[in-house]
Design a protein around this motif. Structure first.
Motif, PDB file in Angstrom:
ATOM      1  N   ASP B   5       0.824  -1.199   0.000  1.00 24.65           N
ATOM      2  CA  ASP B   5       0.000   0.000   0.000  1.00 24.65           C
ATOM      3  C   ASP B   5       0.863   1.256   0.000  1.00 24.65           C
ATOM      4  O   ASP B   5       0.599   2.228   0.673  1.00 24.65           O
ATOM      5  N   ASP B   7       2.850   4.652  -1.664  1.00 24.04           N
ATOM      6  CA  ASP B   7       2.411   5.754  -2.494  1.00 24.04           C
ATOM      7  C   ASP B   7       2.630   5.402  -3.955  1.00 24.04           C
ATOM      8  O   ASP B   7       3.469   4.588  -4.311  1.00 24.04           O
ATOM      9  N   ASP B   9       3.916   7.070  -6.275  1.00 25.47           N
ATOM     10  CA  ASP B   9       5.202   7.466  -6.845  1.00 25.47           C
ATOM     11  C   ASP B   9       6.363   6.749  -6.167  1.00 25.47           C
ATOM     12  O   ASP B   9       7.516   7.060  -6.405  1.00 25.47           O
ATOM     13  N   GLU B  10       6.059   5.878  -5.270  1.00 23.39           N
ATOM     14  CA  GLU B  10       7.118   5.159  -4.583  1.00 23.39           C
ATOM     15  C   GLU B  10       6.989   3.668  -4.864  1.00 23.39           C
ATOM     16  O   GLU B  10       5.947   3.185  -5.302  1.00 23.39           O
ATOM     17  N   MET B  11       8.066   3.002  -4.573  1.00 24.97           N
ATOM     18  CA  MET B  11       8.039   1.555  -4.719  1.00 24.97           C
ATOM     19  C   MET B  11       7.055   0.979  -3.711  1.00 24.97           C
ATOM     20  O   MET B  11       7.066   1.376  -2.552  1.00 24.97           O
ATOM     21  N   THR B  13       5.538  -0.804  -0.786  1.00 24.96           N
ATOM     22  CA  THR B  13       6.168  -1.329   0.423  1.00 24.96           C
ATOM     23  C   THR B  13       5.133  -2.072   1.243  1.00 24.96           C
ATOM     24  O   THR B  13       4.066  -1.524   1.527  1.00 24.96           O
ATOM     25  N   VAL B  15       3.230  -3.623   4.428  1.00 26.34           N
ATOM     26  CA  VAL B  15       3.032  -3.125   5.788  1.00 26.34           C
ATOM     27  C   VAL B  15       3.863  -3.961   6.747  1.00 26.34           C
ATOM     28  O   VAL B  15       3.835  -5.196   6.689  1.00 26.34           O
ATOM     29  N   LEU B  16       4.606  -3.258   7.607  1.00 20.63           N
ATOM     30  CA  LEU B  16       5.432  -3.960   8.576  1.00 20.63           C
ATOM     31  C   LEU B  16       4.567  -4.272   9.804  1.00 20.63           C
ATOM     32  O   LEU B  16       4.302  -3.404  10.630  1.00 20.63           O
ATOM     33  N   GLY B  34       9.726  -9.403   1.681  1.00 15.78           N
ATOM     34  CA  GLY B  34       9.982  -8.030   1.264  1.00 15.78           C
ATOM     35  C   GLY B  34      10.694  -7.182   2.284  1.00 15.78           C
ATOM     36  O   GLY B  34      10.902  -5.984   2.067  1.00 15.78           O
ATOM     37  N   PHE B  35      11.108  -7.725   3.430  1.00 17.23           N
ATOM     38  CA  PHE B  35      11.786  -6.893   4.442  1.00 17.23           C
ATOM     39  C   PHE B  35      13.213  -7.355   4.748  1.00 17.23           C
ATOM     40  O   PHE B  35      13.816  -6.868   5.697  1.00 17.23           O
ATOM     41  N   TRP B  37      15.835  -6.654   3.183  1.00 19.50           N
ATOM     42  CA  TRP B  37      16.733  -5.519   2.964  1.00 19.50           C
ATOM     43  C   TRP B  37      16.883  -4.648   4.212  1.00 19.50           C
ATOM     44  O   TRP B  37      17.857  -3.922   4.375  1.00 19.50           O
ATOM     45  N   LEU B  38      15.880  -4.743   5.119  1.00 18.02           N
ATOM     46  CA  LEU B  38      15.892  -3.883   6.308  1.00 18.02           C
ATOM     47  C   LEU B  38      16.757  -4.451   7.437  1.00 18.02           C
ATOM     48  O   LEU B  38      17.130  -3.726   8.361  1.00 18.02           O
TER      49      LEU B  38
END
Lengths: 194, 279
Positions: B5, B7, B9-11, B13, B15-16, B34-35, B37-38
């Motif tokens: 969900d 924006d 214009d953003e990749m 992401t 929800v954490l 998907g996390f 990388w964090l």
């Protein structure tokens, strides 16, 4: 995963209730235990947030928390949330008092060079890592940085962060989502290994 | 809300959620896709949190060392500075408004007043006490105690006695006093019979006109039966003699039945102090 300490994991565990009870009655050993366990994370949070004098501010935070223990009742997670609520509040006061933008990687780290350390390599890596984190966080909007640090460093829940920042849970979720997206974008653009 | 969900214009992401956060904070691979990388970023946050506890400042050190006491419930008792009374606050404001010269003059005056008060109380060291007394005697109608002067007078008197200037006998010895006492004792023995029976009674062995002794008188009182059968050498009249040990208080303690009875009252007094009847 290395054996490095992970953010938000500093905890007392099963002894928390007895430690809290003793601390509420003013037992010095229990007050000391609470300080030893939780103060490093508070110090790190204040430092990355760019507090003018993080150590001094950490002292202020714990002076307030320990004196107000009688009014607290709850779990260790609730206690952690309370500490960081106080810490963030003191940070805002500090920013208003000094009326300056957060100093990232400035005097605070220079002062730390004078501190006695047991392991020079570990200390250097620590400073380097902290500086990298600070450099990344500096590129975030302040509200996004607040949410991500309270979430990833202090380990607070969305609900607790909402209470600490005086925002709705929906707003906190939105700030977290945008902050993470921004962080990922920065890392992909500038793939300096963390 | 979809898991992605972000924006527009953003990749996108995900929800954490709390499960993913717990996994990240434990340093384990995120169960939520998907996390990963964090993870290094979270580890660095952990490093930043692993500094030693910061140096403790004085106020916090005092709290950690001494703890605090609770009273009247759970509220910690935190020592606080006493609030100034209205009059004290006014005084502070007035003092703050004074000029430098006025403050200096006031300070000298307060110091002088304090010294004078101490001198009046006689608590100053001897040289200071003498100096204050001298000044006060010279400038005021008041007289302050002066131990130095007292000592000088006392010393002169003793010196005359010791040299025999006062009584013609050198030295202050027991014999000189003994003679004087003997004369007085003889005088008392002579006059006691001419004056009152009370004097004889007090002496115990007096020779009054009635011939009644102190013991006789005592036997006429409710304490009859408890009176001693003989009188110890305590009196200063009659034949008890001058310079007797009794009159000097240097003799053995005199034990009388009355004294014995008086000791019986002590435990009662003690018990009344600790008893429930005490208000």
């Amino acid at each position: 995963m290395s054996d490095r300490r992970v953010a938000g994991r500093a905890r007392i565990g099963t002894d928390f209730d007895s430690v809290l009870q003793a601390a509420r009655s003013g037992a010095p050993w229990a007050l000391e235990r609470l300080y030893q366990v939780f103060s490093p994370t508070v110090l790190g949070y204040l430092r990355i947030q760019g507090a003018g004098d993080p150590e001094d501010l950490t002292n202020e935070v714990f002076l307030g928390v320990l004196r107000g223990l009688a009014a607290f009742a709850g779990t260790e997670e609730a206690f952690r949330s309370w500490i960081f609520t106080v810490a963030h509040s003191r940070l805002i006061d500090d920013r208003r008092r000094t009326s300056r933008r957060p100093q990232i990687g400035g005097d605070a780290f220079d002062r730390d060079l004078d501190r006695p350390g047991g392991d020079a390599e570990a200390d250097a890596l620590q400073r380097l890592g902290s500086q990298r984190v600070q450099a990344l966080c500096e590129q975030l909007v302040a509200d996004q940085r607040d949410v991500l640090l309270l979430r990833l460093m202090a380990g607070l829940t969305i609900e607790a962060i909402a209470e600490a920042l005086g925002k709705s849970e929906g707003a906190v979720k939105a700030l977290q989502r945008r902050g993470l997206a921004k962080l990922r974008k920065i890392l992909e653009r500038d793939p300096v290994p963390l | 809300m979809s898991p992605f969900d972000g924006d527009t214009d953003e990749m996108p992401t995900p929800v954490l959620d709390d499960r993913a956060l717990d996994a990240l904070l434990r340093g384990t691979p995120s169960p939520q896709a998907g996390f990963d990388w964090l993870l290094p970023f979270v580890e660095d946050l952990g490093v930043a949190s692993s500094e030693p506890a910061p140096v403790v400042h004085a106020a916090l050190a005092r709290l950690l060392a001494d703890g605090f006491s609770t009273s009247g419930g759970d509220q910690p008792v935190v020592p606080a500075a006493p609030a100034p009374t209205p009059s004290r606050a006014r005084l502070v404001r007035r003092l703050a408004g004074l000029g430098l010269v006025a403050k200096v003059a006031l300070g000298v005056g307060v110091a002088a007043a304090s010294t004078t008060a101490a001198g009046a109380a006689g608590v100053l060291p001897a040289p200071a006490q003498h100096a204050v007394a001298t000044v006060v005697d010279a400038t005021t109608p008041f007289t302050f105690p002066d131990r130095a002067s007292d000592k000088a007078v006392t010393g002169a008197t003793v010196s005359r006695d010791a040299t025999g200037a006062s009584d013609g006998v050198a030295g202050v010895d027991g014999k000189a006093v003994s003679d004087e006492a003997r004369n007085k004792g003889q005088d008392a023995g002579t006059t006691s019979g001419d004056t009152t029976n009370a004097g004889a009674a007090s002496n115990g062995t007096g020779s009054s006109g009635s011939g009644a002794t102190g013991i006789d008188r005592a036997n006429e009182t409710p304490a009859a039966g408890n009176t001693p059968t003989s009188v110890p050498g305590r009196g200063n009249g009659g034949t008890s003699g001058p310079g007797s040990q009794g009159s000097n208080g240097g003799g053995p303690p005199v034990t009388t039945p009355a004294a014995a009875r008086s000791t019986n009252t002590v435990p009662a007094a003690a018990s009344s102090n600790s008893g429930p009847g005490r208000p």
